[in-house]
Design an enzyme around this catalytic site. Sequence first.
Site, PDB file in Angstrom:
ATOM      1  N   SER A  86      -9.881   2.027   2.497  1.00 12.81           N
ATOM      2  CA  SER A  86      -8.984   2.744   1.631  1.00 12.81           C
ATOM      3  C   SER A  86      -8.022   1.864   0.844  1.00 12.81           C
ATOM      4  O   SER A  86      -7.474   2.278  -0.173  1.00 12.81           O
ATOM      5  CB  SER A  86      -8.171   3.738   2.458  1.00 12.81           C
ATOM      6  OG  SER A  86      -7.286   3.047   3.337  1.00 12.81           O
TER       7      SER A  86
ATOM      8  N   LYS B 248       0.840  -1.195   0.000  1.00  7.01           N
ATOM      9  CA  LYS B 248       0.000   0.000   0.000  1.00  7.01           C
ATOM     10  C   LYS B 248       0.882   1.255   0.000  1.00  7.01           C
ATOM     11  O   LYS B 248       1.888   1.311   0.711  1.00  7.01           O
ATOM     12  CB  LYS B 248      -0.904  -0.010   1.233  1.00  7.01           C
ATOM     13  CG  LYS B 248      -1.989   1.055   1.220  1.00  7.01           C
ATOM     14  CD  LYS B 248      -2.889   0.908   2.449  1.00  7.01           C
ATOM     15  CE  LYS B 248      -4.031   1.910   2.420  1.00  7.01           C
ATOM     16  NZ  LYS B 248      -4.865   1.821   3.632  1.00  7.01           N
TER      17      LYS B 248
ATOM     18  N   SER C  56     -10.005  -0.490   6.566  1.00  4.00           N
ATOM     19  CA  SER C  56      -9.370  -0.319   5.249  1.00  4.00           C
ATOM     20  C   SER C  56      -8.643  -1.548   4.714  1.00  4.00           C
ATOM     21  O   SER C  56      -8.237  -1.569   3.555  1.00  4.00           O
ATOM     22  CB  SER C  56      -8.394   0.850   5.282  1.00  4.00           C
ATOM     23  OG  SER C  56      -9.097   2.068   5.319  1.00  4.00           O
TER      24      SER C  56
END
Lengths: 493, 99
Positions: free
Chosen positions: A151, A76, A175
């Site tokens: 997210s 990420k 997330s």
Amino acid sequence: MADLTRLTATELAATIATKDASAVEVAQAHLDRIAAVDERVHAFLHVDAEGALAQAKRVDAGEISGPLAGVPLALKDLITMRGIPTTCGSRILEGWRPPYDATVVTRLRDAGVVILGKTNMDEFAMGSSTEHSAFGPTHNPWDLDRIPGGSGGGSAAAVAAFEAPIAIGTDTGGSIRQPGAVTGTVGVKPTYGGVSRYGLVALASSLDQAGPCARTVEDAALLHAVIGGHDPLDSTSIDAPVPDVVAAARRKDIKGLKVGVVRELQGEGYQAGVEQRFREAVALLEQLGAEVHEVSCPHFEYALPAYYLILPSECSSNLARFDSIRYGLRVGDDGERSAEEVMALTREAGFGAEAKRRIMLGTYALSSGYYDAYYGSAQKVRTLITRDFEAAFAKVDVLVSPTTPTTAFRIGERIDDPMAMYLADLCTIPSNLAGNASMSLPVGLAPEDGLPVGLQVMAPPMADDRLYLLGGALEEALLGSWGAPILEGAPAL
Amino acid sequence: MSTITRDEVAHLARLARLQLTDDELDTYAAQLDVIISSVARVSEVAGEDVPPTSHSVPLTNVFRPDEPRPGLTAEEALAGAPAVESQRFRVPRILGEEV
């Protein structure tokens, strides 16, 4: 040779260890897959082919071995990697190259993991759809018109689209788990403090936690074991051994395990097909010998409002560091304007709508006159939610719920309605507020739309192994009834 | 009744160093009003007798030995800066007076 991108991390590591394929071939197969499909999925913001192949060569040369040596991974874009662009999905950090590695990255490198690149995300991890990325949305591999969650939509989509077998996400309010649920993948939020936050760009420091994304429970466990454990560089990191999550994932025996179904996380607002698949999975747990009880957590209904006070408060403070002085964007510095004016112009240009919304919300909640009513009350709710969990875990070993009330919604559907967007994290937020361990794993497709449904397992802090115990057993039983992994049913890209 | 006015949003934006446009002020005033009205529910259960929790892991004063160790070089620390001069961060004008 079989398609290497279809193998699990466990299978890939074995294939590389027995030299049936080299780590370089494995890395190249995944880089080729990214080149073939990522234009449509947009899971990646940056691909580091050179770095990935160099690391794969080290594994092939026998310099590094271990259970994940040579296995590709997607990271990420919230996590720093020395010399590699790290944007957090924001214009304000566009082009920034961190001067140091996050501890998670150091541990992955030491384990021989091959980092393919950085994945897309909602700006600074604020969002449930990845639509709040400054660099455009990620698309759900099950239906490219739908969101992949957020997210960490990029990490989940990369795993679901066979661009990487495993990925790292971060979970502040869901997330990792919510993207896992809507893409048919496994996502784990470890116990707060179980994985180092050093090198994670902070959103809400008391809630943020990095964790694994994978296609199987065992793969997630192997990754969890590599990244977990105490780190002196993170003062909130827990100085105790990580529970044996890998052994738990492989045990596949849940006879006598006490499972609590959370009464408050079902009913109105939950999609029929989500509830149906969830109930079927709970029935399957009973068939496997688990004792199922209904448990009430009366304060969970206040978790979402408390979270949307605590998170913006911490976020408005953390994002104050983006001041156009030491790194990132600077706008309007014409020699005439003051530092303060340049700062305000830079932040206006560099932050997207959701970041600005939450910064102002946090500024409001922390301002004098409102502090007690908003931030103060939210912190009290945090205590009440922790007490609900403690009371529940006195009766049962784990709690379960749907991971998210609905399957993946359409891109654009909730973008102009922040409260509707926030509801996607209704079930995942309580675990962040209490610092618990929590996992989402796929339990089928909703009959009405054919999209994946996730079941959430919650365990007390530092009992992460219980997630994997239940997850491993349930996954095996579901696989038996489906005949093939759920992602085999996703449309070809 | 509205909980937050457009003027209050403008004030918050100034505090948060965000140079919002007029359109943004209108949009955020409406949206923040909905959000704040909704999250205000926390006060229903936040009684006097409930202690606040700021953090799930109760930790105080984590120390390490005070020993020198390598850090970033000046070049590394400055590498991401928008403007650099003489091995320092160059900042926009910080004094109010005319130069």
